[in-house]
Design an enzyme around this catalytic site. Structure first.
Site, PDB file in Angstrom:
ATOM      1  N   HIS A 134     -12.351  89.559   4.574  1.00  0.00           N
ATOM      2  CA  HIS A 134     -12.433  88.706   5.772  1.00  0.00           C
ATOM      3  C   HIS A 134     -13.837  88.122   5.921  1.00  0.00           C
ATOM      4  O   HIS A 134     -14.796  88.626   5.332  1.00  0.00           O
ATOM      5  CB  HIS A 134     -12.089  89.503   7.031  1.00  0.00           C
ATOM      6  CG  HIS A 134     -10.605  89.719   7.205  1.00  0.00           C
ATOM      7  ND1 HIS A 134      -9.930  90.727   6.564  1.00  0.00           N
ATOM      8  CD2 HIS A 134      -9.685  89.041   7.942  1.00  0.00           C
ATOM      9  CE1 HIS A 134      -8.651  90.659   6.900  1.00  0.00           C
ATOM     10  NE2 HIS A 134      -8.466  89.652   7.727  1.00  0.00           N
ATOM     11  N   LYS A 159     -15.962  89.318  11.573  1.00  0.00           N
ATOM     12  CA  LYS A 159     -14.867  90.194  12.022  1.00  0.00           C
ATOM     13  C   LYS A 159     -15.435  91.514  12.527  1.00  0.00           C
ATOM     14  O   LYS A 159     -16.318  92.100  11.902  1.00  0.00           O
ATOM     15  CB  LYS A 159     -13.888  90.436  10.864  1.00  0.00           C
ATOM     16  CG  LYS A 159     -12.664  91.221  11.273  1.00  0.00           C
ATOM     17  CD  LYS A 159     -11.598  91.188  10.195  1.00  0.00           C
ATOM     18  CE  LYS A 159     -10.399  92.064  10.549  1.00  0.00           C
ATOM     19  NZ  LYS A 159      -9.767  91.704  11.807  1.00  0.00           N
TER      20      LYS A 159
HETATM   21  P1  NAP Z   1     -13.740  84.823  18.049  1.00  0.00           P
HETATM   22  O1  NAP Z   1     -13.937  83.482  17.442  1.00  0.00           O
HETATM   23  O2  NAP Z   1     -14.900  85.752  18.189  1.00  0.00           O
HETATM   24  O3  NAP Z   1     -13.044  84.603  19.479  1.00  0.00           O
HETATM   25  C1  NAP Z   1     -12.954  85.586  20.461  1.00  0.00           C
HETATM   26  C2  NAP Z   1     -13.114  84.865  21.783  1.00  0.00           C
HETATM   27  O4  NAP Z   1     -12.869  85.793  22.849  1.00  0.00           O
HETATM   28  C3  NAP Z   1     -14.544  84.318  21.996  1.00  0.00           C
HETATM   29  O5  NAP Z   1     -14.464  83.009  22.505  1.00  0.00           O
HETATM   30  C4  NAP Z   1     -15.109  85.277  23.039  1.00  0.00           C
HETATM   31  O6  NAP Z   1     -16.126  84.666  23.832  1.00  0.00           O
HETATM   32  C5  NAP Z   1     -13.865  85.557  23.840  1.00  0.00           C
HETATM   33  N1  NAP Z   1     -13.952  86.691  24.725  1.00  0.00           N
HETATM   34  C6  NAP Z   1     -14.747  87.796  24.640  1.00  0.00           C
HETATM   35  N2  NAP Z   1     -14.542  88.601  25.706  1.00  0.00           N
HETATM   36  C7  NAP Z   1     -13.611  87.982  26.477  1.00  0.00           C
HETATM   37  C8  NAP Z   1     -12.979  88.295  27.706  1.00  0.00           C
HETATM   38  N3  NAP Z   1     -13.285  89.404  28.385  1.00  0.00           N
HETATM   39  N4  NAP Z   1     -12.063  87.429  28.203  1.00  0.00           N
HETATM   40  C9  NAP Z   1     -11.753  86.318  27.541  1.00  0.00           C
HETATM   41  N5  NAP Z   1     -12.316  85.933  26.383  1.00  0.00           N
HETATM   42  C10 NAP Z   1     -13.232  86.783  25.855  1.00  0.00           C
HETATM   43  O7  NAP Z   1     -12.624  85.640  17.231  1.00  0.00           O
HETATM   44  P2  NAP Z   1     -11.339  85.056  16.475  1.00  0.00           P
HETATM   45  O8  NAP Z   1     -11.640  84.895  15.037  1.00  0.00           O
HETATM   46  O9  NAP Z   1     -10.779  83.921  17.248  1.00  0.00           O
HETATM   47  O10 NAP Z   1     -10.362  86.314  16.578  1.00  0.00           O
HETATM   48  C11 NAP Z   1      -9.939  86.787  17.833  1.00  0.00           C
HETATM   49  C12 NAP Z   1      -9.108  88.061  17.600  1.00  0.00           C
HETATM   50  O11 NAP Z   1      -7.934  87.733  16.835  1.00  0.00           O
HETATM   51  C13 NAP Z   1      -9.846  89.138  16.778  1.00  0.00           C
HETATM   52  O12 NAP Z   1      -9.451  90.415  17.240  1.00  0.00           O
HETATM   53  C14 NAP Z   1      -9.330  88.914  15.359  1.00  0.00           C
HETATM   54  O13 NAP Z   1      -9.401  90.072  14.560  1.00  0.00           O
HETATM   55  C15 NAP Z   1      -7.901  88.523  15.652  1.00  0.00           C
HETATM   56  N6  NAP Z   1      -7.244  87.730  14.634  1.00  0.00           N
HETATM   57  C16 NAP Z   1      -5.889  87.893  14.560  1.00  0.00           C
HETATM   58  C17 NAP Z   1      -5.160  87.162  13.688  1.00  0.00           C
HETATM   59  C18 NAP Z   1      -3.662  87.352  13.660  1.00  0.00           C
HETATM   60  O14 NAP Z   1      -2.984  86.694  12.879  1.00  0.00           O
HETATM   61  N7  NAP Z   1      -3.121  88.229  14.501  1.00  0.00           N
HETATM   62  C19 NAP Z   1      -5.781  86.242  12.824  1.00  0.00           C
HETATM   63  C20 NAP Z   1      -7.158  86.059  12.932  1.00  0.00           C
HETATM   64  C21 NAP Z   1      -7.880  86.802  13.860  1.00  0.00           C
HETATM   65  P3  NAP Z   1     -17.691  84.787  23.362  1.00  0.00           P
HETATM   66  O15 NAP Z   1     -17.767  84.122  22.036  1.00  0.00           O
HETATM   67  O16 NAP Z   1     -18.452  84.102  24.453  1.00  0.00           O
HETATM   68  O17 NAP Z   1     -17.977  86.265  23.292  1.00  0.00           O
END
Ligand code: NAP
Length: 266
Positions: free
Chosen positions: A155, A159
């Site tokens: 990844h 992550k």
């Molecule tokens: P990311 O770019 O870091 O996005 C996470 C977002 O959540 C950021 O905008 C963050 O804001 C925000 N956040 C943090 N605390 C919060 C709160 N209390 N309330 C609302 N928003 C909040 O991560 P990502 O790559 O999009 O991934 C997000 C999640 O999905 C991770 O757990 C990842 O492992 C998972 N994921 C899942 C899949 C799937 O297929 N299921 C695929 C890819 C990723 P800040 O940046 O300001 O902190």
């Protein structure tokens, strides 16, 4: 089909942005609100990259769910808040579709119990990519014939959790059919701690983190004189959105807890 009103938690994130686009582009979906930990009271359209999206931003999920009349909460945030979000949504009879990874077995059990009590649907999917779900299914199929398996998940370096939810889920699916075995030499010793990776029921899981990667996984099987490699690559976060769409549509028809997209794909 009736319009499904959706709240998205984590709209500024890499996954959240794709989810906002998906909801905007889908006829029977309507974006009701978004949940962030900043920008309370603004409209999403006031933030960069969301010029046409006139929905309110809430930092208080409970308030969001009370005011937005959402049917589904799509959570794409962080492991720390994802569980709180899912529980809060269920307490307001809003169905969670959670892509956030890093939930513990206890978390999943707790959510399952809440869903049973409330007879409400909830989908937790560590991987929304259809190809990844097939990789897991094919791996489970192969594990009937190959007892020795190692999983390498790769990844991007931002992550937060390791190993990935997909790797754990793959190992759990394999464990359902694989005759239990502790792999490698019985006297093997790590001269550098962690060299053999994590151990799940005797299977080893290795986590690679590098900039440039998105989400990839390789499942390697070995037996006398042969190996089998099953690999899936997500090159773009759009690869997850067809799974998000299916999960949102399906959760509206469910009255129980589902962990893993493979359990709702026909
Ligand atoms: P990311 O770019 O870091 O996005 C996470 C977002 O959540 C950021 O905008 C963050 O804001 C925000 N956040 C943090 N605390 C919060 C709160 N209390 N309330 C609302 N928003 C909040 O991560 P990502 O790559 O999009 O991934 C997000 C999640 O999905 C991770 O757990 C990842 O492992 C998972 N994921 C899942 C899949 C799937 O297929 N299921 C695929 C890819 C990723 P800040 O940046 O300001 O902190």
């Amino acid at each position: 089909m009736n319009t499904i009103r959706i709240a998205i938690a984590g709209p500024r994130g890499r996954m959240g942005r794709e989810a906002v686009k998906l909801v905007q582009a889908t006829d029977q979906f309507e974006l009701a609100a978004v949940v962030d930990h900043k920008y309370d009271g603004l409209l999403l359209s006031e933030l960069d990259g969301f010029s046409q999206v006139n929905v309110p931003i809430y930092t208080d999920l409970a308030k969001c769910l009370q005011e937005s009349n959402a049917d589904v909460l799509v959570d794409l945030t962080t492991p720390e808040v994802g569980m709180y979000h899912a529980k809060t949504a269920l307490s307001y009879n809003v169905r969670p579709v959670v892509g956030t990874t890093g939930f513990s077995k206890e978390d999943l059990k707790e959510l399952e119990n809440i869903c049973r009590e409330k007879e409400l649907g909830c989908i937790i999917a560590p991987n929304f990519a259809i190809g990844a779900v097939l990789m897991m299914k094919f791996s489970q199929m192969a594990a009937k014939y190959f007892q020795d398996v190692e999983i390498i998940e790769l990844h991007h370096d931002q992550k937060l959790d390791a190993p990935s939810g997909t790797a754990v889920k793959t190992a759990e699916m394999i464990a359902e059919v694989r005759e239990r075995k502790v792999q490698g030499h019985p006297n093997e010793k790590e001269t550098l701690r962690g060299a053999r990776g994590a151990d799940l029921e005797g299977m080893h899981i290795h986590s690679v983190r590098l900039p440039g990667l998105i989400a990839h996984q390789q499942v390697l099987f070995g037996s006398d004189g042969q190996t089998l490699t099953i690999r899936h690559d997500s090159y773009h976060r759009g690869s997850f959105m067809s799974g998000v769409k299916i999960a949102v549509e399906t959760v509206m028809k469910l009255d129980s807890f589902v962990y893993g997209l493979e359990n709702i794909l026909e």
